[in-house]
Design an enzyme around this catalytic site. Structure first.
Site, mmCIF file in Angstrom:
data_model
loop_
_atom_site.group_PDB
_atom_site.id
_atom_site.type_symbol
_atom_site.label_atom_id
_atom_site.label_comp_id
_atom_site.label_asym_id
_atom_site.label_seq_id
_atom_site.Cartn_x
_atom_site.Cartn_y
_atom_site.Cartn_z
ATOM 1 N N ARG A 25 0.858 -1.186 0.000
ATOM 2 C CA ARG A 25 0.000 0.000 0.000
ATOM 3 C C ARG A 25 0.897 1.240 0.000
ATOM 4 N NH1 ARG A 25 -2.526 3.185 4.618
ATOM 5 N NH2 ARG A 25 -3.923 4.547 3.464
ATOM 6 N N HIS B 196 -2.645 11.104 0.499
ATOM 7 C CA HIS B 196 -2.150 10.884 1.858
ATOM 8 C C HIS B 196 -1.496 12.192 2.318
ATOM 9 C CE1 HIS B 196 -0.841 7.525 4.820
ATOM 10 N NE2 HIS B 196 -0.495 8.663 5.380
ATOM 11 N N GLU C 212 -7.359 8.797 5.981
ATOM 12 C CA GLU C 212 -7.635 9.426 7.276
ATOM 13 C C GLU C 212 -8.099 10.875 7.213
ATOM 14 O OE1 GLU C 212 -4.352 9.017 9.953
ATOM 15 O OE2 GLU C 212 -4.506 6.854 10.042
ATOM 16 N N ASN D 84 -7.461 2.187 9.672
ATOM 17 C CA ASN D 84 -6.160 2.374 10.313
ATOM 18 C C ASN D 84 -6.392 2.414 11.807
ATOM 19 O OD1 ASN D 84 -5.168 2.686 7.764
ATOM 20 N ND2 ASN D 84 -4.607 4.842 7.977
ATOM 21 N N TYR E 266 -4.327 2.110 15.735
ATOM 22 C CA TYR E 266 -3.096 2.003 16.511
ATOM 23 C C TYR E 266 -3.339 1.849 18.004
ATOM 24 C CZ TYR E 266 -0.622 3.550 12.352
ATOM 25 O OH TYR E 266 -0.102 3.625 11.093
ATOM 26 N N GLU F 290 -3.565 0.079 8.170
ATOM 27 C CA GLU F 290 -2.378 0.455 8.952
ATOM 28 C C GLU F 290 -2.535 -0.040 10.377
ATOM 29 O OE1 GLU F 290 -1.268 4.631 9.048
ATOM 30 O OE2 GLU F 290 -1.719 4.861 6.924
HETATM 31 C C1 GBH Z 1 -1.265 7.329 10.526
HETATM 32 O O1 GBH Z 1 -1.943 8.285 11.265
HETATM 33 C C2 GBH Z 1 -0.850 7.890 9.207
HETATM 34 O O2 GBH Z 1 -1.709 7.479 8.167
HETATM 35 C C3 GBH Z 1 0.573 7.596 8.842
HETATM 36 O O3 GBH Z 1 0.967 8.424 7.783
HETATM 37 C C4 GBH Z 1 1.439 7.757 10.066
HETATM 38 O O4 GBH Z 1 2.802 7.686 9.763
HETATM 39 C C5 GBH Z 1 1.043 6.677 11.032
HETATM 40 O O5 GBH Z 1 -0.300 6.775 11.339
HETATM 41 C C6 GBH Z 1 1.822 6.696 12.337
HETATM 42 O O6 GBH Z 1 1.567 7.869 13.038
HETATM 43 O O7 GBH Z 1 -4.322 11.982 20.067
HETATM 44 O O8 GBH Z 1 -2.409 10.732 20.825
HETATM 45 O O9 GBH Z 1 -3.723 9.850 19.035
HETATM 46 C C7 GBH Z 1 -2.224 7.896 12.592
HETATM 47 C C8 GBH Z 1 -3.381 8.628 13.210
HETATM 48 C C9 GBH Z 1 -4.146 10.395 14.491
HETATM 49 C C10 GBH Z 1 -2.131 9.356 15.134
HETATM 50 C C11 GBH Z 1 -3.802 11.564 15.324
HETATM 51 C C12 GBH Z 1 -1.789 10.542 15.964
HETATM 52 C C13 GBH Z 1 -2.746 12.287 17.285
HETATM 53 C C14 GBH Z 1 -2.144 11.948 18.587
HETATM 54 N N1 GBH Z 1 -2.948 9.737 14.019
HETATM 55 N N2 GBH Z 1 -3.003 11.156 16.440
HETATM 56 S S1 GBH Z 1 -3.228 11.095 19.705
#
Ligand code: GBH
Length: 451
Positions: free
Chosen positions: A83, A127, A172, A299, A301, A358
């Site tokens: 991707r 992106h 996103e 995505n 995390y 992701e």
């Molecule tokens: C993704 O965004 C992106 O698509 C990618 O480009 C990036 O490199 C990857 O993640 C890793 O960061 O309030 O603590 O969550 C991730 C989504 C949303 C993560 C906003 C950071 C803000 C901080 N992002 N978030 S928090």
């Protein structure tokens, strides 16, 4: 190494796609090469103080020249898919008019190389790297940008789409809408609060909706989708003010996008709460946004624990960080979040097909050991634990058909610069030589067991 056993016993469904993800500005470098136009990330990174280590994507992984090294890494892991995104200003320098032939040729080489290696390209059209010229005419605050995106999408897909089976419109919209226009932490660096976040998000969703039929007509056989970052939200306590704040946060992070894309409406509670801060939403806009899609990319995390607080009034919430394991970006490690997000979206919106587009973790900067390799068991563990939950969701009947690790190799992590590597491969900061980390080897073993 018990992790290896866990990795070996992972059972993903037949035909499940394992891949790795990147984005143009984070890896390509060559920001002035061969007719490329300026993007908002080129200009934003020149502002003093906005990137923690003062760096930019000027060279990044130099993938503009080293794309065949990237393919070699994917091959080494035996991944079936890659991707990546097209740099809009590399493809179409000012965001309108004819395509840049050298930009098209670059993505042609990459796609041909992937296909030769038996790796399916999953291509994202946007992106976060808006052409600067469009920013100067209002950027995501303007409907004109939505129109320009649909034009660009059609041209780009017509130019290279004959070999691409999967297209994504946007990556996103919540993140670039809110972090770029409400908080000002990402390009274009506007700190306009809720009004900014909602206006950018509406025009981005409109861009998506306008683009989908244009992509379909340019590439009739391809699958088309959007990538959203979803967070399952839990309230910090049972107190009514925390429960209400969690609902407001969840309304802008998840439902604003999902309701528009899958139901053709915006959530009533957010419309009412933010009535004085809304952009112009014309009759028919939400119908335009709600195009039938072939898949939803998710995505994810972390989870979000949210209480009442001072952020972005009238959303008025605060992020709470419970005790636990955290990554170098300060995000809680909570593997079950991936299962919860898949269950939630499957139950509430029922997309035909889901892909995890992701998932991955940051560590502090890493140094290769005496054998030349980076040993990152915590990243390997993160991937395995999250994949176990994906496998469970699939067994429970959720139509999740693929998983892309973020990210193929250490790259430019936006406002964090190069301080928080996420890669399956280490990139030597001087030579840009790539080498798989331990996590890349473990992920590769899972991929080989799955194929
Ligand atoms: C993704 O965004 C992106 O698509 C990618 O480009 C990036 O490199 C990857 O993640 C890793 O960061 O309030 O603590 O969550 C991730 C989504 C949303 C993560 C906003 C950071 C803000 C901080 N992002 N978030 S928090």
């Amino acid at each position: 190494f018990p992790l290896e056993e866990r990795a070996a016993s992972l059972r993903l469904p037949e035909g499940f796609v394992l891949g790795a993800a990147t984005a143009a500005y984070q890896i390509e470098g060559a920001i002035h090469a061969e007719g490329k136009g300026e993007s908002i990330w080129d200009s934003f990174t020149r502002r003093p103080g906005v990137i923690v280590d003062g760096t930019s994507g000027e060279t990044a992984c130099d993938s503009y020249h080293r794309w065949s090294d990237d393919i070699a890494l994917l091959r080494e892991m035996g991944l079936g898919a890659y991707r990546f995104s097209l740099g809009w200003a590399r493809m179409q320098p000012g965001g309108q008019g004819a395509l840049n032939a050298a930009g098209v040729a670059y993505y042609d080489r990459l796609i041909d190389g992937l296909l030769e290696a038996g790796i399916a390209p999953y291509v994202t059209l946007y992106h976060w790297d808006l052409p600067q010229e469009l920013q100067e005419r209002g950027g995501w605050y303007s409907r004109e940008t939505s129109e320009r995106f649909a034009d660009y999408a059609e041209l780009a897909v017509a130019a290279i789409g004959d070999r691409v089976g999967h297209w994504t419109t946007l990556n996103e919209p919540w993140t670039f809408g809110w972090f770029g226009h409400a908080y000002g932490e990402d390009a274009p660096g506007l700190a306009d609060g809720v009004k900014g976040g909602l206006a950018a998000s509406h025009h981005a969703l409109l861009a998506h909706g306008m683009a989908v039929p244009r992509i379909r007509s340019a590439a009739p056989g391809a699958e088309v989708g959007i990538v959203l970052d979803l967070n399952v939200v839990s309230p910090a306590s049972d107190a009514p003010e925390d429960v209400a704040a969690a609902k407001r946060f969840e309304g802008v992070q998840n439902r604003w996008y999902l309701d528009a894309v899958f139901r053709g409406e915006y959530p009533a509670d957010i419309l009412e709460l933010c009535a004085d801060l809304l952009p112009e939403i014309r009759q028919g806009d939400t119908t335009t946004i709600a195009q039938a899609l072939d898949y939803l990319g998710v995505n994810i995390y972390r989870r979000s624990v949210i209480g009442a607080g001072a952020e972005l009034p009238p959303l008025s919430f605060a992020r709470v960080n419970p005790p636990g394991r955290y990554t170098a970006t300060g995000w809680e490690i909570w593997p079950r979040c991936i299962r919860d997000a898949l269950d939630f979206v499957h139950r509430e919106y029922g997309p035909k097909k889901l892909l995890i587009t992701e998932n991955g973790m940051a560590t502090p900067p890493e140094v290769p050991g005496s054998d030349g390799q980076v040993h990152d068991p915590e990243r390997a563990r993160y991937l395995v634990e999250h994949l176990e939950h994906v496998a469970e969701a699939a067994r429970a009947g959720v139509p999740v058909k693929g998983y892309f690790a973020w990210t193929l190799m250490d790259n430019f992590e936006w406002a964090s610069g190069y301080t928080v590597p996420f890669g399956l491969a280490h990139v030597d900061p001087d030579t840009r030589d790539r080498r798989l980390k331990l996590s890349g080897e473990v992920f590769g073993r899972i991929a080989r067991n799955t194929r």
